[in-house]
Design an enzyme around this catalytic site. Structure first.
Site: not given
Length: 415
Positions: A239, A274-277, A313, A343-344, A371
């Site tokens: 986190g 548990e680092p990811g980002r 994101r 097309c959004e 992510y």
């Protein structure tokens, strides 16, 4: 040398010009730096040196095999949330005893695969999951090593979509129910209590909530000891945030870990993280090219070849990514909406960016290692972009661009 820096007015990844990457591999294209990956992991390893500790990279942040391989070679373990992620880390030769399995919805088939593989630990998130895991393990004649993921009801102060430690979140076992569930686990024949786990959210820039959560875990560990239940490791989750823009108050790994390690001093507990980002976020960018400039009365649009299907994101979280020209251009800047061809109306990559642009210019969307590709889709039948990893002076294609034909290869018309 910074992993991404400008030389002679041209943005480079390590020693490779991004203009050369675009020329060889096309756009849009994800570009990762091996140096940045290793440096980010090394920050954690240095603080944990001499301790019984394991850094388990959160695979969901970026699951490219080259990323996993670089981190495994550097000594990382892995935090997985699906059988697919388990198969990915096994494909790069990861040691099963360095894998923890998180996630709220593990299927019986996923449990069987993980038990057969011999992973380090299951992070159990509900009473129902505990019962299912015990049954699956009994069927296989095995004992499943477990931690309970305890929800400490700590406000991480982050975006509600990535907050995981409050009572209203779907994750984990409620703090007030955890002691009783540990007692239940201790009485089951086919599970073995290994540790305790906690994860309160993502993109945290203040270390205080981590310390608050650990205090609650330690109090619970002491209560369990009074019940005759010993835990052998504490998993502090991940986190820790990264800097997406200059105004982000970045917390160093040292400032995050040292208060936690001080609280754990004197306790014979193995430490899991548990680092990811934090490991991969600033190690990657999205390379894109301006297709059209479309000035308007109210807003000016720079339409690029990357879109919300590539980088979700901003549309999903309202997230900010710095967007910079690959080649510096002289002239007065204009305020641009950086948008894609999907097309959004929600297909934007950046609002109100002050840039000097021309048709065909290359742009780099920074801090896009986490992510990003992992959440990309084929919306509008758009092939997912190529992935490239730069290692010094070499640019390696680590995932080729999809073809349209591959996107419908599994489909068929009615007879």
């Amino acid at each position: 040398m910074s992993a991404f820096s400008r030389h002679g007015g041209v943005l480079h990844a390590e020693s490779v010009a991004l203009t050369d990457v675009a020329a060889e591999f096309g756009t849009p294209c994800w570009v990762y730096s091996r140096q940045a990956l290793e440096s980010a992991l090394d920050e954690f390893q240095r603080e944990l040196r001499g301790l019984d500790a394991l850094v388990c990279y959160a695979v969901k942040a970026n699951s490219n095999l080259a990323v996993l391989d670089v981190l495994a070679r550097r000594g990382a373990g892995f935090d997985i949330v699906s059988a697919g992620e388990l198969k990915r880390v096994l494909a790069i030769g990861a040691d099963p005893q360095r894998i923890v399995f998180s996630g709220v919805g593990k299927s019986a088939a996923e449990m069987e695969l993980a038990l057969t593989t011999g992973i380090l630990c299951f992070n159990v998130e509900s009473a129902a999951e505990l019962e299912r895991l015990n049954g699956v393990a009994a069927k296989l004649g095995k004992k499943a090593p477990i931690s309970l993921r305890v929800n400490p009801d700590v406000d991480a102060g982050t975006h509600p979509y990535i907050s995981t430690g409050l009572k209203e979140n779907k994750f984990g076992v409620a703090y007030d129910e955890a002691r009783a569930l540990y007692r239940r686990a201790a009485g089951l024949a086919n599970v073995e209590i290994s540790g305790i786990d906690c994860h309160i959210g993502s993109q945290l820039l203040d270390p205080a909530p981590f310390a608050e959560a650990l205090d609650k875990l330690l109090a619970l560990i002491d209560q369990l000891a009074a019940d005759g239940i010993a835990v052998h490791h504490v998993d502090l989750g991940g986190g820790l945030g990264i800097r997406y823009r200059d105004s982000d108050a970045l917390t160093t790994v040292e400032a995050y870990l040292q208060p936690l390690l001080a609280k754990l001093k004197g306790r014979s507990l193995r430490i899991l993280l548990e680092p990811g980002r934090r490991v991969v976020g600033n190690a990657g960018l999205l390379l894109t090219r301006v297709e059209y400039l479309k000035p308007g009365e109210v807003k000016n649009f720079a339409i690029v070849d990357a879109a919300m299907n590539d980088l979700a994101r901003p549309a999903l979280y309202g997230s900010w990514h710095d967007i910079v020209p690959v080649v510096s251009r002289q002239g007065a800047p204009t305020t641009w909406e950086i948008v894609g061809p999907v097309c959004e109306s929600g297909d934007f990559l950046g609002h109100g960016r002050e840039l000097t642009l021309a048709d065909g210019d290359l742009l780099a969307i920074l801090s896009a290692g986490a992510y990003s590709m992992a959440m990309s889709s084929n919306y509008n039948t758009r092939p997912r972009a190529a992935e490239v990893m730069v290692d010094g002076t070499q640019a390696h294609l680590v995932r080729r661009r999809e073809t349209v034909e591959e996107l419908y290869a599994l489909e068929q018309r009615l007879p």
